[in-house]
Design an enzyme around this catalytic site. Structure first.
Site, PDB file in Angstrom:
ATOM      1  N   CYS A 120       7.018  -4.848  15.366  1.00  0.00           N
ATOM      2  CA  CYS A 120       6.666  -4.029  16.566  1.00  0.00           C
ATOM      3  C   CYS A 120       5.191  -4.456  16.850  1.00  0.00           C
ATOM      4  O   CYS A 120       4.461  -4.583  15.891  1.00  0.00           O
ATOM      5  CB  CYS A 120       6.709  -2.550  16.046  1.00  0.00           C
ATOM      6  SG  CYS A 120       8.502  -2.155  15.589  1.00  0.00           S
ATOM      7  N   CYS A 138      -0.327   6.013  10.035  1.00  0.00           N
ATOM      8  CA  CYS A 138       0.713   5.212  10.669  1.00  0.00           C
ATOM      9  C   CYS A 138       0.389   4.109  11.159  1.00  0.00           C
ATOM     10  O   CYS A 138      -0.409   3.762  12.246  1.00  0.00           O
ATOM     11  CB  CYS A 138       1.596   6.048  11.702  1.00  0.00           C
ATOM     12  SG  CYS A 138       1.945   7.634  10.939  1.00  0.00           S
ATOM     13  N   SER A 188      12.465   6.613   7.558  1.00  0.00           N
ATOM     14  CA  SER A 188      11.984   6.349   8.932  1.00  0.00           C
ATOM     15  C   SER A 188      12.518   4.917   9.347  1.00  0.00           C
ATOM     16  O   SER A 188      12.363   3.952   8.436  1.00  0.00           O
ATOM     17  CB  SER A 188      10.438   6.306   8.961  1.00  0.00           C
ATOM     18  OG  SER A 188       9.972   6.117  10.326  1.00  0.00           O
ATOM     19  N   CYS A 193       6.766  -6.797   6.771  1.00  0.00           N
ATOM     20  CA  CYS A 193       7.669  -5.977   7.773  1.00  0.00           C
ATOM     21  C   CYS A 193       8.341  -7.232   8.490  1.00  0.00           C
ATOM     22  O   CYS A 193       7.614  -7.899   9.080  1.00  0.00           O
ATOM     23  CB  CYS A 193       7.518  -4.865   8.259  1.00  0.00           C
ATOM     24  SG  CYS A 193       8.849  -3.943   9.181  1.00  0.00           S
ATOM     25  N   CYS A 243       3.524   8.541   1.138  1.00  0.00           N
ATOM     26  CA  CYS A 243       4.108   7.498   1.856  1.00  0.00           C
ATOM     27  C   CYS A 243       4.053   6.507   1.234  1.00  0.00           C
ATOM     28  O   CYS A 243       3.177   5.910   0.931  1.00  0.00           O
ATOM     29  CB  CYS A 243       3.329   7.604   2.995  1.00  0.00           C
ATOM     30  SG  CYS A 243       3.543   6.454   4.394  1.00  0.00           S
ATOM     31  N   CYS A 275       2.032  -2.391  15.603  1.00  0.00           N
ATOM     32  CA  CYS A 275       1.896  -1.988  14.189  1.00  0.00           C
ATOM     33  C   CYS A 275       1.386  -3.017  13.239  1.00  0.00           C
ATOM     34  O   CYS A 275       1.738  -4.232  13.409  1.00  0.00           O
ATOM     35  CB  CYS A 275       3.460  -1.580  13.495  1.00  0.00           C
ATOM     36  SG  CYS A 275       3.343  -1.350  11.795  1.00  0.00           S
ATOM     37  N   GLU A 309       0.721  -1.049   0.072  1.00  0.00           N
ATOM     38  CA  GLU A 309       0.061   0.073  -0.061  1.00  0.00           C
ATOM     39  C   GLU A 309       0.809   1.226  -0.042  1.00  0.00           C
ATOM     40  O   GLU A 309       2.152   1.144   0.296  1.00  0.00           O
ATOM     41  CB  GLU A 309      -0.987   0.003   1.346  1.00  0.00           C
ATOM     42  CG  GLU A 309      -2.118  -1.229   1.176  1.00  0.00           C
ATOM     43  CD  GLU A 309      -2.791  -1.214   2.488  1.00  0.00           C
ATOM     44  OE1 GLU A 309      -4.006  -1.486   2.041  1.00  0.00           O
ATOM     45  OE2 GLU A 309      -2.440  -1.053   3.625  1.00  0.00           O
ATOM     46  N   ASN A 341      -2.901   4.631  16.464  1.00  0.00           N
ATOM     47  CA  ASN A 341      -3.959   4.270  15.508  1.00  0.00           C
ATOM     48  C   ASN A 341      -4.224   2.924  15.932  1.00  0.00           C
ATOM     49  O   ASN A 341      -3.305   2.098  16.190  1.00  0.00           O
ATOM     50  CB  ASN A 341      -3.487   4.445  14.047  1.00  0.00           C
ATOM     51  CG  ASN A 341      -3.266   5.924  13.786  1.00  0.00           C
ATOM     52  OD1 ASN A 341      -3.860   6.754  13.972  1.00  0.00           O
ATOM     53  ND2 ASN A 341      -1.944   6.244  13.382  1.00  0.00           N
ATOM     54  N   GLY A 344       7.188  -1.737   5.763  1.00  0.00           N
ATOM     55  CA  GLY A 344       8.375  -2.256   5.742  1.00  0.00           C
ATOM     56  C   GLY A 344       9.370  -1.514   6.476  1.00  0.00           C
ATOM     57  O   GLY A 344       9.028  -0.117   6.741  1.00  0.00           O
ATOM     58  N   GLU A 345      10.548  -1.910   6.621  1.00  0.00           N
ATOM     59  CA  GLU A 345      11.713  -1.138   7.141  1.00  0.00           C
ATOM     60  C   GLU A 345      12.687  -0.552   6.182  1.00  0.00           C
ATOM     61  O   GLU A 345      13.466  -1.596   5.434  1.00  0.00           O
ATOM     62  CB  GLU A 345      12.408  -2.152   8.289  1.00  0.00           C
ATOM     63  CG  GLU A 345      13.642  -1.726   8.925  1.00  0.00           C
ATOM     64  CD  GLU A 345      13.638  -0.146   9.356  1.00  0.00           C
ATOM     65  OE1 GLU A 345      12.926   0.031  10.024  1.00  0.00           O
ATOM     66  OE2 GLU A 345      14.824   0.600   8.856  1.00  0.00           O
ATOM     67  N   LEU A 359      11.107   5.859  18.027  1.00  0.00           N
ATOM     68  CA  LEU A 359      11.682   5.567  19.280  1.00  0.00           C
ATOM     69  C   LEU A 359      10.809   4.980  20.228  1.00  0.00           C
ATOM     70  O   LEU A 359      10.970   4.002  20.864  1.00  0.00           O
ATOM     71  CB  LEU A 359      12.536   6.843  19.907  1.00  0.00           C
ATOM     72  CG  LEU A 359      13.327   6.770  21.033  1.00  0.00           C
ATOM     73  CD1 LEU A 359      14.501   5.891  20.759  1.00  0.00           C
ATOM     74  CD2 LEU A 359      13.488   8.047  21.741  1.00  0.00           C
ATOM     75  N   HIS A 360       9.757   5.501  20.245  1.00  0.00           N
ATOM     76  CA  HIS A 360       8.294   5.084  21.095  1.00  0.00           C
ATOM     77  C   HIS A 360       8.784   4.761  22.634  1.00  0.00           C
ATOM     78  O   HIS A 360       7.782   4.446  23.407  1.00  0.00           O
ATOM     79  CB  HIS A 360       7.904   3.794  20.547  1.00  0.00           C
ATOM     80  CG  HIS A 360       7.424   4.172  19.084  1.00  0.00           C
ATOM     81  ND1 HIS A 360       6.888   5.136  18.503  1.00  0.00           N
ATOM     82  CD2 HIS A 360       7.871   3.343  17.765  1.00  0.00           C
ATOM     83  CE1 HIS A 360       6.624   4.977  17.344  1.00  0.00           C
ATOM     84  NE2 HIS A 360       7.504   4.212  16.835  1.00  0.00           N
TER      85      HIS A 360
HETATM   86  N1  SAH Z   1       9.614   0.585   9.557  1.00  0.00           N
HETATM   87  C1  SAH Z   1       9.934   2.089   9.676  1.00  0.00           C
HETATM   88  C2  SAH Z   1       9.044   2.562   8.735  1.00  0.00           C
HETATM   89  C3  SAH Z   1       7.668   2.511   9.038  1.00  0.00           C
HETATM   90  S1  SAH Z   1       7.264   4.103   9.505  1.00  0.00           S
HETATM   91  C4  SAH Z   1       9.619   2.508  11.138  1.00  0.00           C
HETATM   92  O1  SAH Z   1       9.341   2.015  11.760  1.00  0.00           O
HETATM   93  O2  SAH Z   1      10.158   3.523  11.244  1.00  0.00           O
HETATM   94  C5  SAH Z   1       5.580   3.900  10.340  1.00  0.00           C
HETATM   95  C6  SAH Z   1       5.600   4.911  11.775  1.00  0.00           C
HETATM   96  O3  SAH Z   1       4.501   4.727  12.361  1.00  0.00           O
HETATM   97  C7  SAH Z   1       6.632   4.295  12.509  1.00  0.00           C
HETATM   98  O4  SAH Z   1       7.102   5.354  13.381  1.00  0.00           O
HETATM   99  C8  SAH Z   1       5.881   3.452  13.450  1.00  0.00           C
HETATM  100  O5  SAH Z   1       6.574   3.016  14.423  1.00  0.00           O
HETATM  101  C9  SAH Z   1       4.676   4.104  13.475  1.00  0.00           C
HETATM  102  N2  SAH Z   1       3.351   3.164  13.930  1.00  0.00           N
HETATM  103  C10 SAH Z   1       3.319   1.912  13.986  1.00  0.00           C
HETATM  104  N3  SAH Z   1       2.094   1.426  14.337  1.00  0.00           N
HETATM  105  C11 SAH Z   1       1.428   2.580  14.687  1.00  0.00           C
HETATM  106  C12 SAH Z   1       0.214   2.619  15.336  1.00  0.00           C
HETATM  107  N4  SAH Z   1      -0.540   1.692  15.485  1.00  0.00           N
HETATM  108  N5  SAH Z   1       0.046   3.985  15.563  1.00  0.00           N
HETATM  109  C13 SAH Z   1       0.734   5.092  15.310  1.00  0.00           C
HETATM  110  N6  SAH Z   1       1.911   4.932  14.893  1.00  0.00           N
HETATM  111  C14 SAH Z   1       2.242   3.620  14.475  1.00  0.00           C
END
Ligand code: SAH
Length: 383
Positions: free
Chosen positions: A137, A364, A222, A133, A126, A140, A113, A321, A188-189, A246-247
């Protein structure tokens, strides 16, 4: 604690199983590479420029519309330079058409997508760098299904070119017609598909007809924080924006939320980010999904503030989200406001990201590329 696949197998390593990569496409090659290929086909080298001008300059992807190519050459050139990589499956729109999510099928049946977001002053796409991926995480949606395969350079670039064409058609009301920003925040990463992503960035920034002619500063990569790859990215002659997911400011929680932290700790990943900032002069964007009662405590805001104070960094808080089966919720607004206040008091520039595309599972972390997901179809896409 999530158990970890940790690093995906490097598909470029000798002996690695080759995933089903698509045929070569002009966007896989730089202009010299395209000229070589065209010459080998027995055509004049200038045909490479001509086809490239259609694709990158005019955003024409259909060879049938390239009527200035002699009919005798067109099929051969189309076969070798413009194989169909993305078959549109569905497009969903929300925000009065200002946000559009496209679902594609790739040549091997994989689904990916991309999301187009129109704003009054810019148009951002985007894009995905992998089908699925491998980073796992737990909050996600993309991470839940695992990695299918890396995308080719051209599969990455073609998403941007297609959606640049959608923007140019004026479908995104209230936005400029020209694509200006690309974020590698889809599926993806990106740094786990390093070489192809770097080549894709080179195509995105090269002036037409070699590429799309975007500004390097308008491209954001990212990452979960693959430390060696961040250092490598810093040594490319590119000054794209780095976003670090980072989270959590502490290893105990980040080990769970971003499992690759078990390999590279918070301090190592931040050191890599500061090295990137020092080398490129670019402010690093720190992504932090706000998860209720998980990572949103005042003490974590203060710890994050201490880690980031005085650094070339900007925090992007992302209200969590919803994703299928997730046990977590977004932080309540007052908690979010307090988190922002504490970071700002520590001198750290902080904003809260909008939740564009939520209704169409295009925000996201929601990209999961299921054919039956989503609501409110805006109509079938035509290629
Ligand atoms: N793999 C890369 C690229 C994906 S970017 C990365 O992790 O950076 C997608 C972004 O949305 C990342 O910062 C990810 O951590 C964040 N994300 C993933 N799941 C999410 C969710 N449920 N709500 C908000 N942000 C989320």
């Amino acid at each position: 604690m999530t158990s970890l696949p940790l690093m995906p197998v490097d598909p470029d390593a000798p002996g690695a199983r080759r995933a089903a990569m698509p045929p070569q496409h002009l966007a896989d090659l730089d202009l010299d590479g395209r000229k070589d290929l065209v010459t080998k086909l027995g055509e004049s080298a200038f045909r490479a420029r001509q086809v490239s001008t259609h694709y990158f300059g005019r955003l024409v992807r259909d060879p049938a519309q390239m009527t200035d190519l002699p009919a005798s050459s067109r099929d051969r050139l189309a076969d070798q330079l413009l194989p169909r990589l993305l078959t549109p499956v569905r497009e969903l729109a929300c925000d009065d058409g200002a946000t559009r999510k496209a679902l594609w099928r790739l040549h091997d049946g994989s689904l990916v997508e991309s999301v187009l977001m129109g704003y009054p002053d810019r148009v951002t796409v985007c894009i995905s760098s992998q089908a699925g991926c491998g980073m796992a995480c737990p909050f996600c949606a993309t991470g839940q299904a695992g990695l299918t395969r890396n995308l080719s350079t051209a599969e990455i670039v073609d998403q941007a070119v297609y959606l640049a064409g959608v923007a140019a058609s004026g479908k995104v009301a209230g936005s400029p017609p020209r694509l200006s920003h690309v974020v590698f925040m889809g599926m993806g990463e990106p740094l786990a598909n390093y070489n192809r992503v770097i080549a894709a960035i080179r195509r995105l920034v090269a002036p037409p007809p070699e590429g799309l002619g975007l500004s390097q500063r308008h491209i954001t990569v990212s990452t979960v924080g693959l430390v060696p790859a961040i250092h490598r990215l810093a040594s490319e002659d590119l000054s794209v924006t780095l976003a670090l997911s980072l989270h959590a400011p502490d290893d105990e929680l980040r080990d769970e939320l971003v499992p690759v932290n078990q390999r590279w700790k918070v301090c190592e990943v931040l050191d890599a980010a500061w090295a990137y900032a020092a080398r490129t002069g670019r402010r690093v964007s720190i992504e932090y999904a706000m998860i209720k009662d998980v990572n949103d405590q005042p003490w974590r805001a203060d710890l994050l503030g201490r880690l980031l104070a005085g650094k070339l960094a900007h925090v992007n808080l992302i209200p969590l989200n919803p994703t299928p089966g997730s046990r977590w919720d977004a932080s309540p607004k007052p908690v979010e406001r307090e988190f922002v206040r504490r970071l700002r008091d520590a001198g750290v520039s902080t904003t809260v990201r909008d939740t564009r595309g939520r209704e169409i599972d295009g925000a996201c972390g929601q990209l999961a590329a299921a054919e039956d997901s989503g609501t409110d179809p805006a109509g079938e896409m035509t290629a």
